[in-house]
Design a protein around this motif. Structure first.
Motif, mmCIF file in Angstrom:
data_model
loop_
_atom_site.group_PDB
_atom_site.id
_atom_site.type_symbol
_atom_site.label_atom_id
_atom_site.label_comp_id
_atom_site.label_asym_id
_atom_site.label_seq_id
_atom_site.Cartn_x
_atom_site.Cartn_y
_atom_site.Cartn_z
ATOM 1 N N PRO A 38 30.253 -72.776 41.661
ATOM 2 C CA PRO A 38 30.381 -71.386 41.222
ATOM 3 C C PRO A 38 31.651 -70.751 41.761
ATOM 4 N N PRO A 39 32.150 -69.720 41.084
ATOM 5 C CA PRO A 39 33.406 -69.063 41.497
ATOM 6 C C PRO A 39 33.171 -68.099 42.660
ATOM 7 N N ARG A 40 33.157 -68.623 43.862
ATOM 8 C CA ARG A 40 32.808 -67.822 45.039
ATOM 9 C C ARG A 40 33.892 -66.791 45.400
ATOM 10 N N ASP A 89 32.655 -63.148 45.102
ATOM 11 C CA ASP A 89 31.422 -62.754 45.792
ATOM 12 C C ASP A 89 31.315 -61.245 45.997
ATOM 13 N N TRP A 91 27.844 -66.072 37.481
ATOM 14 C CA TRP A 91 28.704 -67.259 37.599
ATOM 15 C C TRP A 91 28.933 -67.925 36.247
ATOM 16 N N ASN A 142 31.523 -65.884 34.454
ATOM 17 C CA ASN A 142 32.873 -66.030 34.998
ATOM 18 C C ASN A 142 33.486 -67.385 34.670
ATOM 19 N N HIS A 178 23.146 -66.256 38.907
ATOM 20 C CA HIS A 178 23.550 -67.382 38.067
ATOM 21 C C HIS A 178 24.218 -66.903 36.778
ATOM 22 N N LEU A 212 30.098 -59.802 42.857
ATOM 23 C CA LEU A 212 28.696 -60.204 42.674
ATOM 24 C C LEU A 212 27.786 -59.328 43.516
ATOM 25 N N ALA A 271 24.240 -70.921 45.213
ATOM 26 C CA ALA A 271 25.466 -71.674 44.916
ATOM 27 C C ALA A 271 25.207 -73.175 44.900
#
Length: 287
Positions: A273-275, A278, A27, A30, A24, A281, A262
């Protein structure tokens, strides 16, 4: 940050091992949101007190819930999302605009997320072998049965497995066996699996750091099976390594962990969230 700055937490006992703040926090960073996410150890006797305090805190948006609170927390909430009510477990609590607390279960969507494209296809037959009958298995059983999978549920206690199938997947010709059934080699010859979808899921803590390995002989996995392990520590379990060596496609525990987070993130902070980040992340989670 002020007293009204949005924040959420993950609660459990113990909680030090949780990677949710990393996810978290990544995200929030970002997206440039002025909000925070942290972990809090909440003992069972203090659960009601924690939730009552959250109701009064202007910035508190809710919490993710891990063991041992996923089921008992339901009695302290004002309402339940239908899926959480059906599964009988809550992993996300969200404070509503009127101050009431609503429970959700995002484990189902998190687990299914990496399977979405495959489940969208049409198949002649779908079967999932699920290993484990603990709390995590509840969401997996419900999610896969809702997508037309025939389930083979394996546990130490076959009666518990039957009860879970009756409760969560009453429709369908499902089966029960023991974990030991899958540990020894089999000479069973699978029929033509073209046009079929086969999944093998470790829904147990076996293979987790500090736990015994999962004893599974891959002669029980039909050709073309997808092997999925929800364990996150280590991320490459012995089960997944052996599956990969045997030529099976694999899905690791970070897929479910990130997917369920997410859905919770959007409930807490009102933004997706800005996937697209990933991969970055995942690198952060491994450090």
């Amino acid at each position: 940050m002020t007293a009204e700055t949005p924040f959420a937490q993950v609660i459990g006992d113990p909680i030090a091992q949780s990677k949710s703040p990393v996810i978290h926090g990544f995200w929030l960073e970002n997206l440039g949101l002025e909000a925070s996410y942290s972990k809090a150890r909440v003992e069972p006797a203090a659960l009601a007190t924690y939730l009552d305090a959250g109701r009064e805190l202007p910035g508190w948006r809710g919490c993710n819930v891990t063991m041992p609170h996923k089921q008992v927390i339901m009695t302290h909430l004002d309402s339940l999302d239908p899926l959480a009510e059906r599964i009988g477990a809550v992993n996300t609590v969200v404070k509503q605009e009127d101050g009431s607390l609503r429970g959700y279960n995002t484990d189902v969507s998190g687990f299914l997320e990496p399977l979405t494209a495959m489940l969208a296809d049409k198949h002649l037959f779908r079967m999932a072998r699920i290993l484990g009958t603990g709390g995590a298995a509840r969401a997996i059983i419900a999610g896969l049965s809702d997508h037309g999978m025939v389930l083979v549920l394996a546990g130490r206690n076959p009666q518990k497995a039957r009860s879970l199938l009756k409760e969560l997947a009453a429709q369908g010709d499902h089966h029960v066996t023991t974990l030991e059934h899958f540990s020894a080699p089999t000479e069973f010859e699978f029929d033509d699996r073209e046009g079929c979808l086969d999944i093998v899921v470790n829904a147990s803590p076996l293979g987790m750091r500090g736990q015994p390995p999962l004893a599974f002989d891959f002669s029980h996995a039909p050709p073309g099976s997808i092997v999925y392990d929800i364990v996150t520590d280590p991320i490459e379990t012995d089960f997944l390594k052996r599956a990969c060596d045997a030529g099976f496609a694999t899905i690791d525990g970070y897929s479910m962990l990130i997917g369920q987070a997410a859905a919770a993130f959007e409930l807490f902070f009102g933004k997706a969230p800005p996937r697209e980040h990933d991969a970055e992340l995942r690198e952060r989670l491994m450090t």
